[in-house]
Design an enzyme around this catalytic site. Structure first.
Site, short mmCIF file in Angstrom:
data_model
loop_
_atom_site.label_atom_id
_atom_site.label_comp_id
_atom_site.label_asym_id
_atom_site.label_seq_id
_atom_site.Cartn_x
_atom_site.Cartn_y
_atom_site.Cartn_z
N GLU A 49 0.87 -1.18 0.00
CA GLU A 49 0.00 0.00 0.00
C GLU A 49 0.90 1.22 0.00
O GLU A 49 1.65 1.44 0.97
CB GLU A 49 -0.86 0.05 1.27
CG GLU A 49 -2.18 -0.63 1.21
CD GLU A 49 -2.97 -0.33 2.48
OE1 GLU A 49 -3.12 0.86 2.82
OE2 GLU A 49 -3.41 -1.29 3.13
N GLU A 60 -6.09 8.39 9.91
CA GLU A 60 -4.73 8.13 10.37
C GLU A 60 -4.45 8.69 11.76
O GLU A 60 -4.87 9.79 12.11
CB GLU A 60 -3.72 8.72 9.39
CG GLU A 60 -3.97 8.35 7.94
CD GLU A 60 -3.91 6.86 7.63
OE1 GLU A 60 -3.65 6.06 8.55
OE2 GLU A 60 -4.13 6.48 6.48
#
Length: 269
Positions: A49, A60
C-alpha cells in the site's frame, strides 16, 4: 484478474494468509520511497500500500499523520506517487495499491488519474473517505482501467451494509480492527474475533484486517477469521526511528526494514 486478485486467489488456494504493508510516499524523503518499496518487497510482502499523503488524513493516527506532513513538505503529490510505482514496476510484479483520499483525485480528474495509475502499474485503490454507495464516480473509471476498489468495514458496520460493501468491493474488503485511528493499541479480545468471524461469513471477497497490528503474534491472532493482515503504523514508526539515527548507514536502514517485514509473518502463515 489483475496482479492483486491473482495474488490473493493464489494465497487462498495455498491456504496462506496475505501480508500487506503500508508505506507513505515521500517519507522520509522522495528518494527513499522506491528503495523502501523494494525492501518491503524483498521482505516478503504480498502487496504494498503506497500512501498518497493528504493534509487531512482522517483515518490516520499520529505516525502516519506525521509521515504525511513530512511528505507534503517534501513536495509529494499524486504524480510523485505514480512516478514511484512506475519505477518500482520496472523490476517487480508485486501488487501495489494506492491509499489516500478522494479530494486530490477529483481535483486531478478521476478518469485521468485512473488511466495514469493503471499505466504506471497500480493494481487498486483504497480511499477511506469515499463511501461505497457514492463511489461510482471513481469506481467506474477504476473498473475501466483494471483497478481494484477496496472498501472498509468496522466493528460498528451493520450486517446489511457489510454485505453491500462485499458486493461492491473488487479487490478485498478491509476490516478495520477497531473504531479508531491507525497506530492505536490493538484489541484482540473476543468481541473483535466475533466481529471478524461474522464479517467473514457475510462476504465473498477476501477479508483482510488492519489497524494496530505490529508484530507476528498480532497478525496470527487477527487472521484466525480473515484471509490476511495489513501493517502500516508500526513500519512508519520504524522508518522514522531509523532515519532519525545518523549512526545507521543507508544500506543498513533498508536492510533493517526488510528484516522487520520478514518478522511480521506468522510462522504458520
Amino acid at each position: 484478474m489483475n496482479r492483486l486478485t491473482n495474488r490473493l486467489t493464489q494465497l487462498q488456494s495455498e491456504e496462506r494468509k496475505a501480508m500487506g504493508i503500508f508505506v507513505t510516499c515521500g517519507f522520509p524523503t522522495i528518494a527513499d520511497t522506491v528503495p523502501l518499496m523494494h525492501a518491503i518487497d524483498r521482505g516478503g510482502a504480498d502487496f504494498i500500500e503506497l500512501g498518497m499523503p493528504f493534509s487531512d488524513p482522517l483515518a490516520e493516527g499520529k505516525p502516519i499523520q506525521h509521515a504525511s506532513e513530512v511528505a507534503l513538505a517534501n513536495g509529494v503529490n499524486l504524480s510523485t506517487a505514480l512516478a514511484a510505482v512506475r519505477l518500482f514496476r520496472e523490476t517487480s510484479d508485486t501488487p501495489v495499491l494506492l491509499m489516500g483520499y478522494v479530494n486530490p483525485i477529483l481535483r486531478y480528474g478521476e478518469a485521468q488519474f485512473c488511466e495514469e495509475a493503471s499505466a504506471a502499474g497500480v493494481d487498486g485503490l483504497i480511499l477511506p473517505d469515499l463511501p461505497p454507495d457514492e463511489s461510482a464516480i471513481v469506481a467506474g473509471s477504476a473498473a475501466k482501467h483494471g483497478l481494484a476498489m477496496v472498501y472498509l468495514v468496522a466493528p460498528n458496520t451493520p450486517p446489511e451494509r457489510i454485505r453491500r460493501i462485499g458486493d461492491l468491493a473488487t479487490g478485498f474488503v478491509y476490516a478495520v480492527s477497531f473504531t479508531g485511528l491507525t497506530g492505536a493499541p490493538l484489541d484482540t479480545s473476543g468481541s473483535v474475533q466475533k466481529y471478524l468471524n461474522e464479517t467473514r461469513a457475510l462476504i465473498r471477497q477476501p477479508l483482510l484486517v488492519g489497524f494496530g497490528i505490529a508484530n507476528a503474534e498480532d497478525a496470527r491472532k487477527m487472521t484466525r477469521h480473515t484471509d490476511g493482515f495489513i501493517v502500516g503504523s508500526a513500519l512508519v514508526r520504524r522508518i522514522d526511528a531509523l532515519w532519525s539515527n545518523d549512526s545507521v548507514e543507508s544500506k543498513a536502514r533498508t536492510e533493517q526494514v526488510e528484516s522487520f517485514i520478514r518478522s511480521l509473518r506468522p510462522e504458520s502463515g
